[in-house]
Design a protein around this motif. Structure first.
Motif, mmCIF file in Angstrom:
data_model
loop_
_atom_site.group_PDB
_atom_site.id
_atom_site.type_symbol
_atom_site.label_atom_id
_atom_site.label_comp_id
_atom_site.label_asym_id
_atom_site.label_seq_id
_atom_site.Cartn_x
_atom_site.Cartn_y
_atom_site.Cartn_z
ATOM 1 N N TRP A 115 -7.185 -5.472 -0.984
ATOM 2 C CA TRP A 115 -7.274 -4.050 -1.299
ATOM 3 C C TRP A 115 -7.170 -3.245 -0.005
ATOM 4 O O TRP A 115 -7.232 -3.786 1.085
ATOM 5 C CB TRP A 115 -8.580 -3.728 -2.035
ATOM 6 N N SER A 116 -7.019 -1.947 -0.168
ATOM 7 C CA SER A 116 -6.920 -1.036 0.969
ATOM 8 C C SER A 116 -8.083 -0.055 0.906
ATOM 9 O O SER A 116 -8.080 0.847 0.081
ATOM 10 C CB SER A 116 -5.589 -0.286 0.915
ATOM 11 N N PRO A 117 -9.089 -0.218 1.773
ATOM 12 C CA PRO A 117 -10.241 0.679 1.733
ATOM 13 C C PRO A 117 -9.906 2.105 2.181
ATOM 14 O O PRO A 117 -10.573 3.045 1.800
ATOM 15 C CB PRO A 117 -11.244 0.034 2.683
ATOM 16 N N GLU A 118 -8.862 2.243 3.002
ATOM 17 C CA GLU A 118 -8.384 3.545 3.451
ATOM 18 C C GLU A 118 -6.960 3.369 3.948
ATOM 19 O O GLU A 118 -6.502 2.258 4.174
ATOM 20 C CB GLU A 118 -9.283 4.121 4.543
ATOM 21 N N SER A 119 -6.273 4.469 4.082
ATOM 22 C CA SER A 119 -4.879 4.422 4.503
ATOM 23 C C SER A 119 -4.730 3.674 5.822
ATOM 24 O O SER A 119 -5.459 3.919 6.778
ATOM 25 C CB SER A 119 -4.343 5.844 4.654
ATOM 26 N N GLY A 120 -3.812 2.716 5.842
ATOM 27 C CA GLY A 120 -3.539 1.947 7.049
ATOM 28 C C GLY A 120 -4.447 0.749 7.259
ATOM 29 O O GLY A 120 -4.289 0.017 8.219
ATOM 30 N N LEU A 144 11.442 7.929 10.443
ATOM 31 C CA LEU A 144 10.210 7.369 9.881
ATOM 32 C C LEU A 144 10.479 5.947 9.433
ATOM 33 O O LEU A 144 11.611 5.609 9.080
ATOM 34 C CB LEU A 144 9.771 8.144 8.636
ATOM 35 N N GLN A 145 9.429 5.155 9.394
ATOM 36 C CA GLN A 145 9.537 3.822 8.812
ATOM 37 C C GLN A 145 8.291 3.583 7.974
ATOM 38 O O GLN A 145 7.175 3.783 8.424
ATOM 39 C CB GLN A 145 9.645 2.747 9.890
ATOM 40 N N ARG A 146 8.495 3.160 6.732
ATOM 41 C CA ARG A 146 7.403 2.820 5.828
ATOM 42 C C ARG A 146 7.758 1.544 5.091
ATOM 43 O O ARG A 146 8.856 1.430 4.542
ATOM 44 C CB ARG A 146 7.161 3.927 4.784
ATOM 45 N N ARG A 147 6.812 0.595 5.091
ATOM 46 C CA ARG A 147 6.994 -0.672 4.381
ATOM 47 C C ARG A 147 8.322 -1.338 4.730
ATOM 48 O O ARG A 147 9.011 -1.873 3.886
ATOM 49 C CB ARG A 147 6.871 -0.484 2.875
ATOM 50 N N GLY A 148 8.693 -1.248 6.010
ATOM 51 C CA GLY A 148 9.906 -1.902 6.495
ATOM 52 C C GLY A 148 11.190 -1.142 6.228
ATOM 53 O O GLY A 148 12.265 -1.580 6.613
#
Length: 141
Positions: free
Chosen positions: A105-110, A27-31
């Protein structure tokens, strides 16, 4: 493979010449990259190693999600505006410096959204207030 698939982020590795058989979780998240290999033999076979890989992946995803929530809800030490999601940004285009306040902002995931307010056009105080208002309107807080 979709995130709701039972084997999301899990791949089968069979390298007979290297006597390597098992499941790889990646997995990779936020680098940040996360990976772990689950060999069949020590875990009792193909099915047992797959179940162990799934459990490890599920725990990792929960941990990452918890860390992301904490990160989103807490003010970063890099935040100098005092408002989460509002920052002062300067860019140079064709030798001209533009400075503005930006709400993100993040209106939804991704997904990520932002709006910018020019300091030259609105002045520093009003551009900041507009960015804060935009962020509040978009997120509800």
């Amino acid at each position: 493979m979709p995130a709701d698939s039972p084997n999301y982020a899990i791949a089968r590795i069979d390298l007979p010449d290297a006597l390597t058989h098992g499941w790889q979780v990646r997995l990779q998240r936020r680098g940040i990259k996360y990976a772990k290999f689950f060999a069949d033999a020590p875990l009792g076979g193909i099915e047992a190693s797959l179940l162990t890989a799934r459990k490890w992946r599920d725990c990792l995803l929960k941990r990452i999600e918890t860390e992301d929530r904490a990160r989103i809800c807490q003010r970063s030490t890099r935040n100098s505006s005092g408002v989460v999601g509002v920052s002062k940004v300067s860019v140079v285009t064709n030798g001209v410096r533009y400075t503005f306040w930006q709400a993100t902002w993040s209106p939804e995931s991704g997904k990520r959204r932002c709006v910018k307010f020019s300091i030259k056009r609105y002045g520093d105080t009003q551009a900041f207030e507009l960015a804060v208002l935009a962020r509040t309107d978009a997120t509800g807080h």
